[in-house]
Motif scaffolding. Structure first.
Motif, PDB file in Angstrom:
ATOM      1  N   PHE B 193       0.705  -1.081   0.134  1.00 12.84           N
ATOM      2  CA  PHE B 193       0.014   0.051  -0.045  1.00 12.84           C
ATOM      3  C   PHE B 193       0.821   1.231   0.025  1.00 12.84           C
ATOM      4  O   PHE B 193       2.090   1.185   0.608  1.00 12.84           O
ATOM      5  CB  PHE B 193      -0.903   0.181   1.305  1.00 12.84           C
ATOM      6  N   GLY B 194       0.100   2.296  -0.732  1.00 16.12           N
ATOM      7  CA  GLY B 194       1.128   3.551  -0.772  1.00 16.12           C
ATOM      8  C   GLY B 194       0.077   4.588  -0.758  1.00 16.12           C
ATOM      9  O   GLY B 194      -1.097   4.539  -0.646  1.00 16.12           O
ATOM     10  N   PHE B 195       0.414   5.765  -0.972  1.00 21.54           N
ATOM     11  CA  PHE B 195      -0.668   7.074  -1.302  1.00 21.54           C
ATOM     12  C   PHE B 195      -0.149   7.561  -2.245  1.00 21.54           C
ATOM     13  O   PHE B 195       1.170   7.909  -2.508  1.00 21.54           O
ATOM     14  CB  PHE B 195      -0.840   7.505  -0.072  1.00 21.54           C
ATOM     15  N   ASN B 196      -0.865   8.615  -3.026  1.00 18.24           N
ATOM     16  CA  ASN B 196      -0.346   9.682  -3.884  1.00 18.24           C
ATOM     17  C   ASN B 196      -1.032  11.183  -3.621  1.00 18.24           C
ATOM     18  O   ASN B 196      -2.094  11.067  -2.982  1.00 18.24           O
ATOM     19  CB  ASN B 196      -0.423   9.405  -5.345  1.00 18.24           C
ATOM     20  N   SER B 214       4.218   7.831  -3.110  1.00 18.55           N
ATOM     21  CA  SER B 214       4.803   7.364  -1.963  1.00 18.55           C
ATOM     22  C   SER B 214       5.515   6.001  -2.384  1.00 18.55           C
ATOM     23  O   SER B 214       5.175   5.261  -3.403  1.00 18.55           O
ATOM     24  CB  SER B 214       4.245   6.825  -0.674  1.00 18.55           C
ATOM     25  N   GLU B 215       6.599   5.444  -1.633  1.00 18.80           N
ATOM     26  CA  GLU B 215       7.189   4.081  -1.803  1.00 18.80           C
ATOM     27  C   GLU B 215       6.207   3.349  -1.411  1.00 18.80           C
ATOM     28  O   GLU B 215       5.255   3.399  -0.556  1.00 18.80           O
ATOM     29  CB  GLU B 215       8.509   3.886  -1.184  1.00 18.80           C
ATOM     30  N   VAL B 216       6.116   2.089  -2.080  1.00 19.70           N
ATOM     31  CA  VAL B 216       5.272   1.009  -1.592  1.00 19.70           C
ATOM     32  C   VAL B 216       6.255  -0.426  -1.602  1.00 19.70           C
ATOM     33  O   VAL B 216       7.104  -0.678  -2.513  1.00 19.70           O
ATOM     34  CB  VAL B 216       4.376   0.583  -2.913  1.00 19.70           C
ATOM     35  N   LYS B 217       6.020  -0.927  -0.540  1.00 18.12           N
ATOM     36  CA  LYS B 217       6.819  -2.224  -0.207  1.00 18.12           C
ATOM     37  C   LYS B 217       5.934  -3.420  -0.329  1.00 18.12           C
ATOM     38  O   LYS B 217       5.013  -3.630   0.061  1.00 18.12           O
ATOM     39  CB  LYS B 217       7.236  -2.096   1.249  1.00 18.12           C
ATOM     40  N   LEU B 218       6.512  -4.311  -1.214  1.00 18.21           N
ATOM     41  CA  LEU B 218       5.572  -5.701  -1.601  1.00 18.21           C
ATOM     42  C   LEU B 218       6.306  -6.637  -0.791  1.00 18.21           C
ATOM     43  O   LEU B 218       7.582  -6.679  -0.909  1.00 18.21           O
ATOM     44  CB  LEU B 218       5.737  -5.798  -3.085  1.00 18.21           C
ATOM     45  N   ASP B 219       5.598  -7.448   0.014  1.00 11.98           N
ATOM     46  CA  ASP B 219       6.127  -8.546   0.842  1.00 11.98           C
ATOM     47  C   ASP B 219       5.820  -9.685  -0.006  1.00 11.98           C
ATOM     48  O   ASP B 219       4.771 -10.215  -0.089  1.00 11.98           O
ATOM     49  CB  ASP B 219       5.644  -8.369   2.195  1.00 11.98           C
ATOM     50  N   LEU B 220       6.850 -10.266  -0.522  1.00 10.68           N
ATOM     51  CA  LEU B 220       6.608 -11.678  -1.246  1.00 10.68           C
ATOM     52  C   LEU B 220       6.992 -12.808   0.006  1.00 10.68           C
ATOM     53  O   LEU B 220       7.738 -13.112   0.145  1.00 10.68           O
ATOM     54  CB  LEU B 220       7.697 -11.848  -2.273  1.00 10.68           C
ATOM     55  N   ASP B 221       5.749 -13.284   0.582  1.00 11.23           N
ATOM     56  CA  ASP B 221       5.979 -13.857   1.779  1.00 11.23           C
ATOM     57  C   ASP B 221       5.759 -15.683   1.353  1.00 11.23           C
ATOM     58  O   ASP B 221       6.413 -16.511   2.364  1.00 11.23           O
ATOM     59  CB  ASP B 221       4.779 -13.787   2.754  1.00 11.23           C
ATOM     60  N   ASN B 222       5.273 -15.998   0.358  1.00  6.26           N
ATOM     61  CA  ASN B 222       4.904 -17.201  -0.118  1.00  6.26           C
ATOM     62  C   ASN B 222       5.776 -17.600  -1.265  1.00  6.26           C
ATOM     63  O   ASN B 222       5.440 -18.285  -2.275  1.00  6.26           O
ATOM     64  CB  ASN B 222       3.579 -17.773  -0.068  1.00  6.26           C
ATOM     65  N   GLY B 223       7.025 -17.130  -1.443  1.00  7.02           N
ATOM     66  CA  GLY B 223       7.784 -17.386  -2.595  1.00  7.02           C
ATOM     67  C   GLY B 223       8.038 -19.092  -2.890  1.00  7.02           C
ATOM     68  O   GLY B 223       8.193 -19.642  -1.950  1.00  7.02           O
ATOM     69  N   GLU B 224       8.234 -19.542  -4.111  1.00  5.56           N
ATOM     70  CA  GLU B 224       8.327 -20.802  -4.235  1.00  5.56           C
ATOM     71  C   GLU B 224       9.699 -20.878  -5.168  1.00  5.56           C
ATOM     72  O   GLU B 224       9.886 -20.356  -6.276  1.00  5.56           O
ATOM     73  CB  GLU B 224       7.235 -21.486  -5.012  1.00  5.56           C
ATOM     74  N   SER B 249      11.260  -9.249  -0.410  1.00  7.64           N
ATOM     75  CA  SER B 249      10.433  -7.884  -0.603  1.00  7.64           C
ATOM     76  C   SER B 249      11.096  -7.006  -1.520  1.00  7.64           C
ATOM     77  O   SER B 249      12.286  -6.969  -1.703  1.00  7.64           O
ATOM     78  CB  SER B 249      10.223  -7.440   0.723  1.00  7.64           C
ATOM     79  N   LEU B 250      10.293  -6.364  -2.031  1.00  6.11           N
ATOM     80  CA  LEU B 250      10.838  -5.419  -3.208  1.00  6.11           C
ATOM     81  C   LEU B 250      10.076  -3.982  -2.968  1.00  6.11           C
ATOM     82  O   LEU B 250       8.996  -4.005  -2.516  1.00  6.11           O
ATOM     83  CB  LEU B 250       9.889  -5.807  -4.580  1.00  6.11           C
ATOM     84  N   THR B 251      10.957  -2.872  -2.721  1.00  6.79           N
ATOM     85  CA  THR B 251      10.374  -1.738  -2.359  1.00  6.79           C
ATOM     86  C   THR B 251      10.395  -0.937  -3.697  1.00  6.79           C
ATOM     87  O   THR B 251      11.399  -0.695  -4.226  1.00  6.79           O
ATOM     88  CB  THR B 251      11.073  -0.888  -1.340  1.00  6.79           C
ATOM     89  N   LEU B 252       9.222  -0.447  -4.032  1.00  9.97           N
ATOM     90  CA  LEU B 252       9.088   0.491  -5.139  1.00  9.97           C
ATOM     91  C   LEU B 252       9.195   1.974  -4.931  1.00  9.97           C
ATOM     92  O   LEU B 252       8.732   2.225  -3.837  1.00  9.97           O
ATOM     93  CB  LEU B 252       7.602   0.175  -6.027  1.00  9.97           C
ATOM     94  N   PRO B 253      10.012   2.749  -5.665  1.00  8.85           N
ATOM     95  CA  PRO B 253      10.442   4.081  -5.147  1.00  8.85           C
ATOM     96  C   PRO B 253       9.447   4.869  -5.157  1.00  8.85           C
ATOM     97  O   PRO B 253       8.446   4.819  -5.752  1.00  8.85           O
ATOM     98  CB  PRO B 253      11.470   4.125  -5.885  1.00  8.85           C
ATOM     99  N   SER B 254       9.470   5.889  -4.045  1.00  6.77           N
ATOM    100  CA  SER B 254       8.639   7.022  -4.380  1.00  6.77           C
ATOM    101  C   SER B 254       8.922   8.059  -5.566  1.00  6.77           C
ATOM    102  O   SER B 254      10.133   7.874  -5.953  1.00  6.77           O
ATOM    103  CB  SER B 254       8.760   7.921  -3.073  1.00  6.77           C
ATOM    104  N   VAL B 255       8.100   8.688  -5.960  1.00  9.63           N
ATOM    105  CA  VAL B 255       8.259   9.927  -7.139  1.00  9.63           C
ATOM    106  C   VAL B 255       7.934  11.156  -6.921  1.00  9.63           C
ATOM    107  O   VAL B 255       6.669  11.218  -6.351  1.00  9.63           O
ATOM    108  CB  VAL B 255       7.927   9.345  -8.521  1.00  9.63           C
ATOM    109  N   ILE B 256       8.821  11.997  -6.766  1.00  6.72           N
ATOM    110  CA  ILE B 256       8.157  13.559  -6.639  1.00  6.72           C
ATOM    111  C   ILE B 256       8.322  14.182  -8.193  1.00  6.72           C
ATOM    112  O   ILE B 256       9.342  14.071  -8.871  1.00  6.72           O
ATOM    113  CB  ILE B 256       9.229  14.369  -5.800  1.00  6.72           C
ATOM    114  N   SER B 257       7.270  14.655  -8.715  1.00  6.25           N
ATOM    115  CA  SER B 257       7.182  15.139  -9.993  1.00  6.25           C
ATOM    116  C   SER B 257       7.059  16.861  -9.697  1.00  6.25           C
ATOM    117  O   SER B 257       5.754  17.224  -9.161  1.00  6.25           O
ATOM    118  CB  SER B 257       6.253  14.510 -11.044  1.00  6.25           C
TER     119      SER B 257
END
Lengths: 457, 406
Positions: B193-196, B214-224, B249-257
């Motif tokens: 989750f994040g916001f804009n 905002s940045e968004v953190k994706l948790d990959l909890d059940n990877g195979e 986990s992957l964190t997608l970055p925040s962006v300021i435009s």
């Protein structure tokens, strides 16, 4: 936009059309051009390699075609082709199991392979299997020479100009017998390694010799028992041999590379079985202690193995820094209490502190000679002793880790003495680096991961 | 008409925006203007680019589009022999809608795939122990509300719900007796989750926007993780297993435009954007195997925050036809020493062109062509994998969109 394709972007009004054409039909792929390669001050047109089994390309306890094609001289020769190098002829064996030879028993065999097996403890395990030799691989092919690869398995420094060396069998060396231009059938004196090499009139050479001047001693557990074959070559004899070889090879100012000798302790054959590999439970330790002579004691966990002293009448526990040979049977260690007071390890399978020191002193003296010869003659010098030291710590090539560790390290063949294809490529890359640095050439290294590695069943 | 539509697709070269695995193909208008739209309110895609712009839209829009991404990379290792990345087609898709509720309030919905990574090399290529294939795809769902403070300024914000999945495939340096490598394939999926939020202002011929995502953190909890072609001896002795679970986990970055738009004439508008992407959140990629810690790994990425500058123009050629073009420069977040074939990134020049052609009853068709030229880049001392060599990449994008105005 379309470099590398047949798109003619000089035609001005055609640019847009070509762009579209390339994108949608030709896929317009990016192209990277290879650099131009140069030999610098060196002349690679006639390359001759002098040395022992490393130069010949032995692996898996035999001289195999696979090994010959991946040996470091052949790798170098292929790279030399990019900068004026010429043909590189090798005394190839037939494809298959190759030609292995036990200098002690004088028996030949094929290469070793790993197979799945159930071990003495009834566990899934692996073991070495010896394949059969193709007797055609032992036959003389010296009439097909001269050969650019004059690496002779088992050769010591002074063997290279011996006129008995090509006679084969007990007198000479069966590998040089195969390839010698003259096996001495008529005169009783064979051609020499050095003589056959010089016949090619090389413009570039590599010399990596001297390992077996100490290795035979090490392989005998430091117990030559009066057999001069297993004695360490005295330093003055080694020095004289190197002078003879180098003055012949570089007589016309021929350029080349001299490599020095790795420490035997850096070879998996001597460092795979740890000195303290006897793992005991508390009760095992206690019961062994009851039966042990004074001076020998055990505790729970890792304990030094018990070995026989030379002569076999007394036993002792090993000390750190002493080395065990890989030829000790795994089953004996695993199931049959080998290395305990009741079944000590034979002294011929052990290099004790004094023997290790003797070997190291010899290597140090040889290496100082090799370095000074390279310096005096202005030759490239590959410090393989240091290189193998760093190799034991390992390095990474395109995501693959390599160390000198047996099997797991990925770079040594099953005999624990010789590299496998990847190990030879790693060595070749070091030689290429040294050659480039010395002669101003820019030969590319090779892709280590394209060679053969440890093949698991 | 077909002729016009077709030719307008290719009229002039324009560009698109990217940066790392952020390939901004979100919206055909933005894509065709080099990604430069933060200071403008052109259609429903503002709910993604700048939520405050929703209040500034002249009507309600529905936008749908798909982009066909064709990355092309070449690699030349020090050992020679240029190797090409396998052909790959990525198809990020976007759907946008806005609804002007009253003079003050407008709603928007954005569903798109802003972070896409796709690289695929030959299974036997020289870097196979590093990467054979990598895929990351994300879906961003953003419901947005915008509030007009006065005639000049509006504000907008909304949550972001992200679902993503990733796949990594590489060879393992364990050889079978036929010389073939072992294989590892790892797949994972996760949500985050994040916001804009954004501000949009109009001042005469100028308009301006600032947006933040905002940045968004994706948790990959059940990877195979699936290990295949492993020698049986190494399965037997427990060195390898056939399958294992992993977490990552992957964190997608925040962006300021920051964007500034300018109405140059009745027919011509232009926009200049600056983006600052917080890539430094992506410090490493770690895989933890709870049941098999011996397989745990961590790859340092050490991405750096990066800037991009983009300029776009839109020209009303006729009542029915809008033409757009753009150009941009996007800094690579990847430092020397951390450049890997699964993301052969480099500073990029972006060129794009596109058009919108009015059909009947409020429908329009949109088309874009964009091209990214990644600078040739040489990695000389790769830190973790020691994979060195020169990379050169292009990215081609063909975008197609449909717009309904009501």
């Amino acid at each position: 936009m379309c470099w590398g394709l047949d798109c003619n972007i000089n035609s001005k009004n055609g640019i847009g059309v070509f762009l579209l054409f390339c994108i949608f039909f030709a896929g317009c792929k990016p192209v990277l051009d290879e650099p131009k390669y140069t030999s610098g001050d060196a002349d690679f047109s006639v390359y001759v390699a002098i040395g022992n089994s490393y130069t010949a390309g032995c692996m898996d306890n035999a001289l195999t075609l696979e090994g010959q094609l991946q040996c470091f001289p052949n790798v170098l020769a292929n790279q030399f082709l990019l900068a004026g190098g010429g043909a590189f002829k090798q005394p190839l064996v037939n494809s298959g199991n190759g030609f292995g030879y036990d200098f002690g028993t004088q028996l030949s065999s094929g290469k070793w392979v790993l197979v799945n097996a159930i071990n003495c403890a009834n566990q899934n395990d692996i073991e070495l299997k010896t394949l059969s030799v193709n007797s055609a691989d032992k036959s003389w092919i010296g009439n097909q020479g001269p050969f650019n690869n004059m690496g002779v398995p088992g050769a010591k420094s002074f063997n290279l100009y011996s006129q008995l060396f090509g006679k084969g069998g007990v007198t000479g060396n069966p590998y040089f017998f195969r390839m010698a231009s003259d096996t001495g059938a008529s005169s009783g004196l064979s051609s020499t390694v050095l003589g056959d090499a010089a016949a090619l009139d090389p413009t570039f050479f590599t010399m990596w010799i001297g390992s077996y001047d100490v290795l035979w001693y090490a392989l005998a557990g430091g117990q030559p028992n009066g057999n001069s074959f297993y004695e360490i070559t005295p330093v003055p004899q080694f020095d004289a041999a190197i002078d003879t070889i180098i003055s012949e090879l570089s007589s016309n100012g021929t350029k080349g590379l001299v490599a020095n000798i790795p420490d035997v302790a850096d070879l998996p054959f001597f460092n795979t079985i740890p000195y303290n590999g006897l793992i005991l439970t508390k009760s095992q330790a206690d019961s062994l202690n009851l039966l042990s002579p004074p001076g020998i004691s055990f505790q729970e966990g890792a304990n030094p193995y018990v070995v026989s002293n030379p002569g076999g009448s007394t036993i002792r526990q090993m000390k750190e820094g002493e080395l065990l040979l890989l030829t000790i049977k795994r089953d004996s260690l695993l199931c049959f209490a080998k290395g305990t007071p009741q079944r000590p390890i034979e002294s011929t399978k052990v290099l004790d502190t004094a023997e290790v020191l003797t070997i190291r002193n010899a290597i140090q003296a040889y290496n100082s000679k090799l370095r000074s010869v390279a310096l005096t003659k202005g030759l490239a010098f590959a410090d393989m002793n240091s290189f193998f030291k760093s190799f034991t710590k390992g390095f990474v090539f395109n995501g693959a880790n390599y160390t000198t560790a047996y099997l797991k390290g990925g770079a040594f063949s099953l005999d624990g003495i010789h590299p496998n294809g990847r190990g030879y490529a790693i060595i070749a890359n070091e030689f290429i680096r040294v050659i480039n640095a010395k002669y101003g050439s820019n030969l590319p290294p090779v892709d280590v991961n394209a060679s053969t590695g440890v093949m698991n069943p | 008409m077909k002729k016009v539509v077709f030719s307008c697709l290719f009229l002039f070269p324009l560009l698109l925006k990217a940066g790392g695995y952020q390939i901004n193909t979100q919206g055909q208008k933005a894509l065709s203007m080099g990604g430069s739209v933060t200071g403008l309110a052109l259609d429903a895609s503002v709910s993604y680019f700048n939520p405050a712009g929703l209040s500034a839209l002249d009507s309600n829009y529905f936008n749908f589009g798909v982009s066909l991404l064709m990355p092309q990379s070449a690699f030349l290792g020090p050992y020679g022999g240029s190797e090409q990345m396998s052909s790959l087609l990525l198809t990020p898709t976007h759907i946008y809608g806005n609804y002007t509720f009253n003079e003050k309030i407008a709603f928007g919905l954005s569903i798109n795939t802003p972070f896409v990574l796709g690289t695929k090399w030959d299974d036997n290529w020289s870097g196979r122990y590093v990467s054979q294939e990598s895929r990351i795809s994300t879906i961003f769902i953003q419901p947005t509300i915008s509030y007009k403070i006065n005639d000049k300024i509006s504000f907008g914000a909304g949550p972001i719900i992200v679902t993503g999945n990733a796949k990594w495939r590489r060879a393992l340096n364990v050889l079978n007796q036929d010389g073939s490598d072992g294989q590892l394939e790892m797949k994972g999926a996760g949500n985050g989750f994040g916001f804009n939020a954004g501000i949009f202002a109009r001042l005469g011929k100028f308009s301006a926007g600032i947006s933040y995502r905002s940045e968004v953190k994706l948790d990959l909890d059940n990877g195979e993780a699936v290990f295949s072609n492993i020698p049986s001896s190494l399965i037997n002795n427990g060195t390898y297993v056939n399958e294992a679970k992993f977490k990552s986990s992957l964190t997608l970055p925040s962006v300021i435009s920051l964007g500034i738009g300018r109405t140059i004439s009745e027919k011509l508008i232009a926009n200049l954007d600056v983006n600052y992407t917080g890539w430094s959140v992506y410090d490493s990629l770690s895989f933890d195997f709870p049941d098999h810690p011996e397989f745990n790994s961590s790859v340092a990425r050490k991405l750096e925050n990066s800037f991009a500058v983009r300029l776009g123009v839109q020209y009303q050629y006729s009542e029915k036809l809008q033409l757009r073009g753009g150009i941009g420069y996007d800094q690579s977040p990847v430092q020397d020493g951390y450049l890997l074939p699964e993301m052969p990134d480099a500073d990029k020049v972006i060129l794009s062109a596109g058009c919108t052609f009015k059909l009947k009853k409020g429908w329009s068709m949109e088309g874009t062509f964009a091209f990214q030229d990644l600078r040739e880049r040489k990695e000389e001392k790769n830190r973790q994998y020691n994979i060195n060599g020169t990379y050169k990449s292009y990215l081609y994008v063909l975008g197609l969109g449909l717009q309904y105005q009501f």
